[in-house]
Design an enzyme around this catalytic site. Structure first.
Site, PDB file in Angstrom:
ATOM      1  N   HIS A 119       0.758  -1.146   0.014  1.00 11.61           N
ATOM      2  CA  HIS A 119      -0.088  -0.083  -0.027  1.00 11.61           C
ATOM      3  C   HIS A 119       0.892   1.433   0.022  1.00 11.61           C
ATOM      4  CE1 HIS A 119      -3.493  -2.597   0.646  1.00 11.61           C
ATOM      5  NE2 HIS A 119      -3.092  -2.513   1.641  1.00 11.61           N
ATOM      6  N   ASP A 156      -2.759 -11.133  -1.475  1.00 15.04           N
ATOM      7  CA  ASP A 156      -3.278 -10.520  -0.359  1.00 15.04           C
ATOM      8  C   ASP A 156      -4.871  -9.887  -0.749  1.00 15.04           C
ATOM      9  OD1 ASP A 156      -2.205  -8.920   2.365  1.00 15.04           O
ATOM     10  OD2 ASP A 156      -3.841  -7.919   1.502  1.00 15.04           O
ATOM     11  N   HIS A 158      -6.401  -7.450   0.029  1.00 15.08           N
ATOM     12  CA  HIS A 158      -6.432  -5.973  -0.367  1.00 15.08           C
ATOM     13  C   HIS A 158      -5.779  -5.651  -1.671  1.00 15.08           C
ATOM     14  CE1 HIS A 158      -6.556  -6.254   4.319  1.00 15.08           C
ATOM     15  NE2 HIS A 158      -7.757  -5.627   4.048  1.00 15.08           N
ATOM     16  N   ASP A 233      -4.552 -12.909   4.718  1.00  8.19           N
ATOM     17  CA  ASP A 233      -5.974 -12.269   5.043  1.00  8.19           C
ATOM     18  C   ASP A 233      -7.330 -12.670   4.280  1.00  8.19           C
ATOM     19  OD1 ASP A 233      -4.488 -10.961   3.105  1.00  8.19           O
ATOM     20  OD2 ASP A 233      -4.655  -9.013   4.157  1.00  8.19           O
TER      21      ASP A 233
END
Length: 306
Positions: A119, A156, A158, A233
């Site tokens: 990110h 991931d 995200h 996740d």
């Protein structure tokens, strides 16, 4: 198979902070106790240098991180309080992926027992990410003349928004992200290939989508190195996920990605990325399974006759 760790560079966090800092030390301890690895397989990486970081990040941002000059909004986006320990840990985390890439090119596979800080953008950090280790490592492999083409396979939950943005104008760095459509970040960037999975997607839907996407990644990117973000996740009991993969489904995901890399003769560097299960041992279990799977798959390759 070399494993790079930096869990002894601890980021001090306030009590009750939701980032599971202790998972990294638990992961290393579990892998050491597994019998798959010797103590000599574990290595402390060098910290990423300014030169390495500045290929992916703006000089002003790096200076603000190092000097503690990030403002409140900067720190709110990152989600960590500033400290010298935060700076050192962030450099070491990026250094772990750099080292894993170099080792993978020699040995076939290596892992950073941290990393996956996807990110972080060129000029800012976000979502518990200060420096973007995958972008830093991909650009370093080019600059060092080790490879011409890199594929980043981001699993991931995200989207790897910072990685997509940093490498957007690099045709030699292919970015692929499979992630929750309605999860953070809510304003997505454009990867070279994105798969937006609906809330509640379980093992079958996820794996059915991933398999043909991987074929497209390898066809379009023709990589000489893969950086694999093996996020824990997407797990069904993850506090920050919205997908419903079981541990068996995540293990099948790892076998699919790593097995395809092995089949194609592609070196792969693994980073752990996110994992926020309600029970931290669940997150550690998933990360242990990823690294263990890599050891079995790539050791089998070395043992196979030519």
């Amino acid at each position: 198979m070399k494993l790079f760790y930096a869990d002894h560079f601890v980021l001090p966090l306030p009590e009750g902070h939701r980032f599971p800092m202790e998972k990294y030390a638990r992961l290393r301890a579990r892998l050491l106790a597994s019998g798959l690895f010797d103590a000599d397989d574990f290595h402390v990486p060098a910290a990423a240098s300014d030169t390495e970081i500045l290929r992916a990040h703006d000089a002003r941002y790096l200076q603000n991180v190092v000097r503690g000059a990030l403002d409140k909004n900067d720190l709110r986006r990152i989600g960590f309080p500033w400290s010298e320990a935060m700076v050192e840990r962030s450099r070491r985390s990026a250094g772990g992926t750099l080292a894993a890439c170099r080792a993978a090119l020699e040995d076939g596979c290596a892992a950073n027992l941290a990393g996956g800080t996807h990110h972080a953008f060129r000029d800012r950090g976000e979502g518990f990410c200060v420096f973007n280790d995958a972008a830093i490592a991909a650009l370093a492999m080019h600059a060092e003349g080790r490879v011409e083409r890199v594929a980043i396979v981001d699993c991931d939950v995200h989207q790897g928004n910072g990685t997509a943005a940093i490498l957007a104008n690099r045709p030699d760095c292919f970015t692929f992200s499979i992630h929750g459509a309605r999860n953070y970040p809510f304003d997505k960037e454009r990867s070279d290939l994105d798969l937006d999975m609906p809330d509640g997607s379980g093992d079958k839907a996820y794996l059915d989508a991933l398999q043909p996407a991987l074929a497209e990644v390898f066809r379009r990117a023709d990589p000489q190195l893969v950086i694999y973000l093996a996020g824990a996740d997407p797990f069904e009991d993850d506090r920050l996920g919205r997908l419903k993969l079981t541990k068996a489904g995540l293990a099948a995901r790892d076998e699919l990605v790593l097995g395809e890399c092995r089949r194609r003769g592609l070196p792969v560097a693994i980073s752990m990325a996110g994992g926020y299960a309600r029970q931290i041992d669940d997150t550690v279990d998933i990360h242990v399974a990823t690294v263990s799977s890599a050891a079995h798959i790539f050791r089998a390759r070395k043992a196979a006759p030519l």
